[in-house]
Design a protein around this motif. Structure first.
Motif, mmCIF file in Angstrom:
data_model
loop_
_atom_site.group_PDB
_atom_site.id
_atom_site.type_symbol
_atom_site.label_atom_id
_atom_site.label_comp_id
_atom_site.label_asym_id
_atom_site.label_seq_id
_atom_site.Cartn_x
_atom_site.Cartn_y
_atom_site.Cartn_z
ATOM 1 N N GLU A 178 0.823 -1.209 0.000
ATOM 2 C CA GLU A 178 0.000 0.000 0.000
ATOM 3 C C GLU A 178 0.857 1.259 0.000
ATOM 4 O OE1 GLU A 178 -3.764 0.062 2.413
ATOM 5 O OE2 GLU A 178 -2.880 -1.761 3.252
ATOM 6 N N LEU A 179 1.958 1.224 0.748
ATOM 7 C CA LEU A 179 2.831 2.397 0.813
ATOM 8 C C LEU A 179 3.426 2.722 -0.549
ATOM 9 C CD1 LEU A 179 4.795 1.943 4.164
ATOM 10 C CD2 LEU A 179 2.604 3.057 3.751
ATOM 11 N N VAL A 185 3.704 9.143 0.750
ATOM 12 C CA VAL A 185 4.965 8.527 1.163
ATOM 13 C C VAL A 185 6.106 9.037 0.289
ATOM 14 C CG1 VAL A 185 6.211 6.344 1.367
ATOM 15 C CG2 VAL A 185 3.824 6.491 2.095
ATOM 16 N N ARG A 186 5.853 9.146 -1.009
ATOM 17 C CA ARG A 186 6.888 9.660 -1.911
ATOM 18 C C ARG A 186 7.265 11.091 -1.543
ATOM 19 N NH1 ARG A 186 6.876 13.049 -5.776
ATOM 20 N NH2 ARG A 186 4.603 13.159 -5.813
ATOM 21 N N VAL A 187 6.267 11.913 -1.232
ATOM 22 C CA VAL A 187 6.545 13.297 -0.851
ATOM 23 C C VAL A 187 7.363 13.338 0.437
ATOM 24 C CG1 VAL A 187 5.492 15.454 -0.082
ATOM 25 C CG2 VAL A 187 4.526 14.225 -2.028
ATOM 26 N N MET A 188 6.987 12.518 1.422
ATOM 27 C CA MET A 188 7.731 12.488 2.683
ATOM 28 C C MET A 188 9.186 12.091 2.473
ATOM 29 S SD MET A 188 5.673 10.996 5.948
ATOM 30 C CE MET A 188 5.914 9.330 5.385
ATOM 31 N N VAL A 209 3.685 3.612 8.494
ATOM 32 C CA VAL A 209 2.375 4.255 8.443
ATOM 33 C C VAL A 209 1.376 3.343 9.147
ATOM 34 C CG1 VAL A 209 0.575 5.219 6.961
ATOM 35 C CG2 VAL A 209 2.981 5.358 6.257
ATOM 36 N N PHE A 210 0.511 3.960 9.938
ATOM 37 C CA PHE A 210 -0.439 3.192 10.736
ATOM 38 C C PHE A 210 -1.861 3.669 10.447
ATOM 39 C CE2 PHE A 210 3.607 3.539 12.871
ATOM 40 C CZ PHE A 210 3.915 2.215 13.146
ATOM 41 N N ARG A 211 -2.757 2.700 10.314
ATOM 42 C CA ARG A 211 -4.168 3.008 10.047
ATOM 43 C C ARG A 211 -4.959 2.946 11.352
ATOM 44 N NH1 ARG A 211 -4.855 -0.360 6.399
ATOM 45 N NH2 ARG A 211 -4.781 1.023 4.590
#
Length: 220
Positions: A178-179, A185-188, A209-211
């Protein structure tokens, strides 16, 4: 939300500059459309004509681009997230939270100042709506392991049993698959000032990353 004055001033100046750029692009687009020559020629009703090329995307002007909201939907305020987060956001109000390259506070006696902890994770769960995402990135592997431990296993009290429930019950980790499809995620990892600094220094970047899970039902 930022407590350091120098960082707040930098972010605020960037926002102001981006808003000014967007306004210039909007004015340029409006002027271009108002001065566009009108074709007064006519064609017979049944005559064939070469279709005109599709107009360029209205949001793109040259090499610069207009963005939805024109950066009017972003701001920075000086405040202490660790103390006042619930004073600014209501229950389940946020869909995403970003914690990017936080201070790792290496010394053990300073770990209580880390922005990831059992108590703070509970506050993140309070303001984050079910299904919402909490993004973390750091260039310190030990801090990354700290993040995973506190979100997935909870804080283990010394010399005592683990609590019956904790903030770990309200989060699940997002898969790597998903990431890979998440543009945030790419921007971060590549677009923020801090991520570019880490890249220049040939450092590592650790992402988790946590949902937010749905609130558990109250027992009948």
């Amino acid at each position: 939300m930022e407590i350091r004055t120098s960082v707040l001033e930098y972010v605020s100046s960037r926002i102001h500059a981006l808003r000014n750029q967007q306004q210039r692009l909007k004015n340029k687009a409006a002027n271009a459309s108002s001065t566009e020559p009108q074709d007064a020629s006519t064609q017979p009703e049944n005559s064939e004509s070469t279709p005109a090329p599709a107009p360029a995307n209205d949001d793109e002007i040259g090499t610069e681009k207009l963005f939805p909201g024109n950066f009017e939907n972003i701001t920075a305020i000086r405040s202490n997230t660790m103390k006042f987060l619930p004073n600014f956001f209501g229950h389940h109000q946020l869909s995403k939270i970003f914690i990017c390259f936080p201070d790792p506070h290496f010394k053990a006696r300073k770990h209580k100042a880390r922005i990831i902890s059992e108590s703070l994770n509970s506050e993140y769960a309070f303001v984050l709506r079910p299904g919402g995402l909490l993004y973390t990135i750091t260039d310190v592997e030990e801090y990354h392991q700290w993040v995973l431990r506190h979100f997935l296993h909870g804080e283990q009290p010394e010399g005592g049993p683990a609590p019956a429930s904790s903030s770990k019950d309200l989060f699940e980790r997002v898969s790597e698959e998903e990431l890979a499809l998440d543009p945030c995620v790419r921007v971060m990892k590549f677009e923020t000032e801090e991520s570019k600094k880490v890249t220049r220094n040939k450092g590592n970047k650790y992402v988790a990353v946590f949902r937010r899970k749905a609130d558990p039902e109250w027992p009948a």
